[in-house]
Design an enzyme around this catalytic site. Structure first.
Site, short mmCIF file in Angstrom:
data_model
loop_
_atom_site.label_atom_id
_atom_site.label_comp_id
_atom_site.label_asym_id
_atom_site.label_seq_id
_atom_site.Cartn_x
_atom_site.Cartn_y
_atom_site.Cartn_z
CB THR A 24 -38.20 79.90 55.09
OG1 THR A 24 -37.09 80.43 55.83
CG2 THR A 24 -39.50 80.38 55.71
N GLY A 25 -35.95 77.22 55.08
CA GLY A 25 -34.61 76.95 54.53
C GLY A 25 -34.54 75.73 53.64
CG LEU A 27 -32.21 69.98 56.50
CD1 LEU A 27 -31.37 69.00 55.70
CD2 LEU A 27 -31.71 70.01 57.94
CB ALA A 28 -37.18 73.27 56.21
CB VAL A 99 -33.39 82.56 66.73
CG1 VAL A 99 -34.37 81.53 66.21
CG2 VAL A 99 -32.22 82.74 65.79
CG ASP A 190 -23.79 61.22 61.65
OD1 ASP A 190 -24.15 60.77 60.55
OD2 ASP A 190 -22.59 61.37 61.96
CG HIS A 191 -27.50 62.52 56.67
ND1 HIS A 191 -26.41 63.35 56.66
CD2 HIS A 191 -27.48 61.87 55.48
CE1 HIS A 191 -25.77 63.21 55.52
NE2 HIS A 191 -26.39 62.32 54.78
CG HIS A 253 -21.55 61.75 57.83
ND1 HIS A 253 -22.55 61.98 58.73
CD2 HIS A 253 -21.57 62.79 56.96
CE1 HIS A 253 -23.16 63.13 58.41
NE2 HIS A 253 -22.58 63.63 57.35
CE LYS A 358 -24.13 60.26 47.37
NZ LYS A 358 -23.58 61.04 48.46
N1 LIG Z 1 -29.20 71.85 53.43
C1 LIG Z 1 -28.69 70.65 53.64
O1 LIG Z 1 -28.70 69.75 52.79
C2 LIG Z 1 -28.08 70.32 54.95
C3 LIG Z 1 -28.14 71.19 56.01
N2 LIG Z 1 -27.62 70.83 57.21
C4 LIG Z 1 -27.70 71.73 58.36
O2 LIG Z 1 -29.05 72.16 58.54
C5 LIG Z 1 -29.07 73.49 59.03
C6 LIG Z 1 -29.91 74.34 58.08
O3 LIG Z 1 -29.31 74.33 56.82
P1 LIG Z 1 -30.03 74.93 55.54
O4 LIG Z 1 -31.47 74.66 55.56
O5 LIG Z 1 -29.24 74.46 54.39
O6 LIG Z 1 -29.80 76.49 55.74
P2 LIG Z 1 -30.55 77.69 55.01
O7 LIG Z 1 -29.61 78.83 55.03
O8 LIG Z 1 -31.15 77.27 53.74
O9 LIG Z 1 -31.74 77.98 56.01
C7 LIG Z 1 -31.57 78.67 57.22
C8 LIG Z 1 -32.92 78.92 57.85
O10 LIG Z 1 -32.73 79.72 59.02
C9 LIG Z 1 -33.59 80.84 58.97
N3 LIG Z 1 -32.94 81.94 59.67
C10 LIG Z 1 -31.75 82.53 59.36
N4 LIG Z 1 -31.46 83.49 60.26
C11 LIG Z 1 -32.46 83.49 61.16
C12 LIG Z 1 -32.74 84.24 62.33
N5 LIG Z 1 -31.90 85.20 62.77
N6 LIG Z 1 -33.86 83.99 63.02
C13 LIG Z 1 -34.73 83.03 62.60
N7 LIG Z 1 -34.52 82.27 61.50
C14 LIG Z 1 -33.40 82.50 60.80
C15 LIG Z 1 -33.78 81.11 57.48
O11 LIG Z 1 -34.99 81.72 57.17
P3 LIG Z 1 -35.24 83.30 57.07
O12 LIG Z 1 -34.23 83.81 56.12
O13 LIG Z 1 -36.65 83.37 56.59
O14 LIG Z 1 -35.08 83.79 58.44
C16 LIG Z 1 -33.88 79.67 56.97
O15 LIG Z 1 -35.17 79.18 57.18
C17 LIG Z 1 -27.61 73.92 59.15
O16 LIG Z 1 -27.19 73.63 60.46
C18 LIG Z 1 -26.89 73.00 58.18
O17 LIG Z 1 -25.56 72.79 58.55
C19 LIG Z 1 -27.08 69.58 57.41
C20 LIG Z 1 -26.99 68.67 56.40
C21 LIG Z 1 -27.46 68.95 55.08
O1 LIG Z 2 -23.40 65.70 55.80
C1 LIG Z 2 -23.05 65.74 54.64
O2 LIG Z 2 -23.30 64.68 53.85
C2 LIG Z 2 -23.37 64.84 52.44
C3 LIG Z 2 -23.28 63.43 51.86
O3 LIG Z 2 -24.37 62.70 52.32
P1 LIG Z 2 -24.96 61.50 51.49
O4 LIG Z 2 -26.11 61.02 52.27
O5 LIG Z 2 -25.36 62.06 50.14
O6 LIG Z 2 -23.86 60.49 51.34
C4 LIG Z 2 -22.28 65.72 51.92
O7 LIG Z 2 -22.54 66.02 50.56
C5 LIG Z 2 -22.24 67.01 52.67
O8 LIG Z 2 -21.11 67.78 52.25
C6 LIG Z 2 -22.16 66.78 54.15
O9 LIG Z 2 -22.38 68.01 54.82
#
Ligand SMILES: NC(=O)C1=CN([C@@H]2O[C@H](COP(=O)(O)OP(=O)(O)OC[C@H]3O[C@@H](n4cnc5c(N)ncnc54)[C@H](OP(=O)(O)O)[C@@H]3O)[C@@H](O)[C@H]2O)C=CC1
Ligand SMILES: O=C1O[C@H](COP(=O)(O)O)[C@@H](O)[C@H](O)[C@H]1O
Length: 520
Positions: A24-25, A27-28, A99, A190-191, A253, A358
């Site tokens: 639900t987050g 990144l997803a 979790v 590492d994207h 990166h 950028k």
């Molecule tokens: N967002 C981005 O652009 C980027 C994210 N990342 C990495 O990806 C990962 C996720 O980031 P992001 O999506 O932004 O984070 P979010 O905070 O948006 O999402 C976190 C997710 O974890 C779930 N969650 C939180 N606590 C629990 C729990 N106790 N049990 C089960 N599920 C839980 C939340 O859902 P719910 O509240 O429904 O439980 C939600 O789906 C992190 O490691 C982040 O560093 C890396 C690069 C870029």
């Molecule tokens: O991993 C990360 O990368 C982004 C930058 O990625 P890009 O693909 O847009 O160049 C950065 O914004 C973020 O802080 C970092 O966690």
């Protein structure tokens, strides 16, 4: 599996259940479901592939599919095609769970078991942890305890960044993961390694005979790698305040790009052969003691300024940031790789938020010709450059000196260029997911890479924490603190211009003018 077949062939993903934690987050929503959509669109997901989303919020399969559809409508740029969606939607399932709760893992195991009864997934399971890093270790252990990791097919674990906060915490995390998954089952994201032009570095280097003989300290005078962003900390202050640019960008990166530029050719296109060569670069990377970090590393934090004509606040005014925050939003460093190939060649790296453009670019600067026969109009001769453009334009250009058309013998730079907007290529997450589904970990980071990268970064982080390196401010919309210009020697200030969305051709004369100016 190695990458022998990677470059040319269209590989069919084996059947499996894809279990997405953190479904639900952010990144997803922004990256992972759009990547799955693209794979579906290209026909790369097999019949026997199901997606199980899980997080704490409660949804039914149907209501979760509605959420995913909304996310796709927001984040699939070209618009969602209904027939692709009608193939993807039935694959998607959802079960709520925490979790922290072992019972919830047992429920998840039953849920996955039921889905596996419906069609043949080959007993293969791919787990993706898209959640806060503090959950990674515990989730892996609970997967094991609930029997989810015991399967008759393969099992794999994809881990998001950050992988630890320093060497110690990364080693502890790795230890926790390895009680449930072996190294070849762990896929650390590492994207940047999923970006088209980062993957292309090896092809440019090892598929073109003209570069091989020039790729060393006899012909290259320096390498500059910049990843600049116009965005600030956005809504990620709680994470960024504990990370800063060093941990957020340099440890992963930036060092990955250094490795790709500097590695020796692998003996063959096999995953471990490639990763072995990358690791050797880190082994040769000159480590800095805490007391010498200040000579080689510059850090900065953005103050209020203007980007694209709009005023933006300083870092300390951003929501969630401490008013006296010491977190760096900019790092520049001069690195040396002490091996036969690179001895004496500085690798300058620079990354920051709230910069004018950028842009991610790698500039390979070749040694100057003797300024003897030919000159530009200022009596100088610019060096040749090979510039690998990673983002937002993908491509490269080779900067050469040619005669300006006309009666006078004046030399001007021109660019031999190929490029396309990055959004024409698959997103990094699409490639990486596809690779993980195949078990190809070439473009994921191996534990020894991560460990060595932390060992290099830790003394720098400590020097920052102890205030041994000044935290300079820079105005948003500028290229960072002046001290980063002074790092570049022998021509202080000569960070080559980055072109963002533009073509270098428009600006090459100015670039050479800049060179002449700073040399004086
Ligand atoms: N967002 C981005 O652009 C980027 C994210 N990342 C990495 O990806 C990962 C996720 O980031 P992001 O999506 O932004 O984070 P979010 O905070 O948006 O999402 C976190 C997710 O974890 C779930 N969650 C939180 N606590 C629990 C729990 N106790 N049990 C089960 N599920 C839980 C939340 O859902 P719910 O509240 O429904 O439980 C939600 O789906 C992190 O490691 C982040 O560093 C890396 C690069 C870029
Ligand atoms: O991993 C990360 O990368 C982004 C930058 O990625 P890009 O693909 O847009 O160049 C950065 O914004 C973020 O802080 C970092 O966690």
């Amino acid at each position: 599996m190695g990458v022998e077949s990677q470059v040319n062939t269209r590989r069919q993903v084996p059947p499996h259940v894809f279990v997405l934690f953190g479904a639900t987050g952010d990144l997803a929503h922004r990256k992972l479901f759009p990547a799955l959509y693209q794979l579906e669109k290209k026909g790369l997901l097999p019949e026997g592939m199901s997606i199980v989303g899980t997080a704490r919020r409660s949804y039914t399969d149907d209501s979760f599919r509605d959420e995913v559809r909304k996310a796709l409508d927001s984040f699939v740029k070209e618009g969602v095609e209904d027939d692709v969606w009608s193939r993807l939607a039935p694959r998607i399932h959802y079960i709520a769970g925490n979790v922290d709760n072992e019972d919830d893992f047992r429920k998840l195991a039953d849920f996955v078991g039921e889905i596996e009864k419906e069609k043949d997934h080959g007993g293969n399971r791919l787990f993706y942890l898209s959640m806060a890093p503090r959950f990674f270790g515990e989730t892996a252990l609970n997967l094991k305890k609930a029997g989810l990791a015991d399967t008759k097919g393969w099992r794999r674990l994809i881990i998001e960044k950050p992988f630890g906060h320093d060497y110690q915490s990364a080693a502890e995390l790795n230890q926790e993961l390895s009680t449930a998954f072996s190294e070849d089952e762990i896929f650390r994201i590492d994207h940047y390694l999923g970006k088209e032009m980062v993957q292309n570095i090896e092809v440019i280097r090892f598929a073109n005979s003209m570069f091989g003989p020039l790729w060393d300290n006899r012909s290259i005078s320096c390498v500059q790698i910049t990843s600049s962003e116009t965005v600030g900390v956005e809504d990620r202050a709680s994470y960024y305040e504990t990370a800063g640019a060093l941990r957020d960008m340099v440890q992963n990166h930036m060092l990955q790009m250094v490795m790709m530029v500097a590695m020796e050719p692998p003996s063959r296109l096999h995953t471990e052969a490639i990763r072995d060569e990358k690791v050797k670069v880190l082994r040769s990377l000159r480590a800095y003691r805490e007391d010498e970090v200040g000579q080689h590393v510059v850090r900065g934090q953005y103050a209020a300024g203007e980007i694209d004509g709009k005023s933006v606040p300083g870092y300390r005014e951003e929501p969630g940031v401490a008013p006296d925050s010491k977190t760096e939003t900019f790092v520049a460093a001069k690195l040396f790789i002490d091996n036969f190939r690179w001895a004496g060649v500085p690798f300058y790296i620079r990354t920051g938020k709230r910069m004018p453009k950028k842009s991610t670019e790698i500039v390979i600067q070749f040694r100057n010709m003797p300024e003897h026969l030919y000159f530009n109009q200022d009596g100088k001769l610019g060096p040749n450059l090979l510039v690998i453009r990673i983002n937002p334009v993908e491509g490269m250009y080779l900067q050469l000196n040619v005669k300006r058309p006309g009666t006078e013998n004046v030399v001007v730079p021109v660019a031999l260029e190929f490029s396309q907007p990055a959004d024409k290529s698959p997103e990094a997450y699409e490639r990486l997911l596809h690779d993980a589904m195949h078990g190809d970990s070439t473009f994921f980071t191996r534990w020894d890479e991560v460990a060595l990268a932390w060992k290099f970064v830790d003394p720098i982080a400590n020097a920052f924490a102890e205030g041994r390196v000044p935290l300079d401010t820079y105005k948003a919309g500028t290229w960072g603190p002046k001290a980063s210009d002074d790092l570049v020697q022998p021509n202080p200030g000569l960070w080559w211009p980055l072109y963002g969305n533009e073509s270098p051709m428009q600006d090459l004369e100015r670039a050479v003018g800049h060179l002449v100016e700073v040399k004086r």
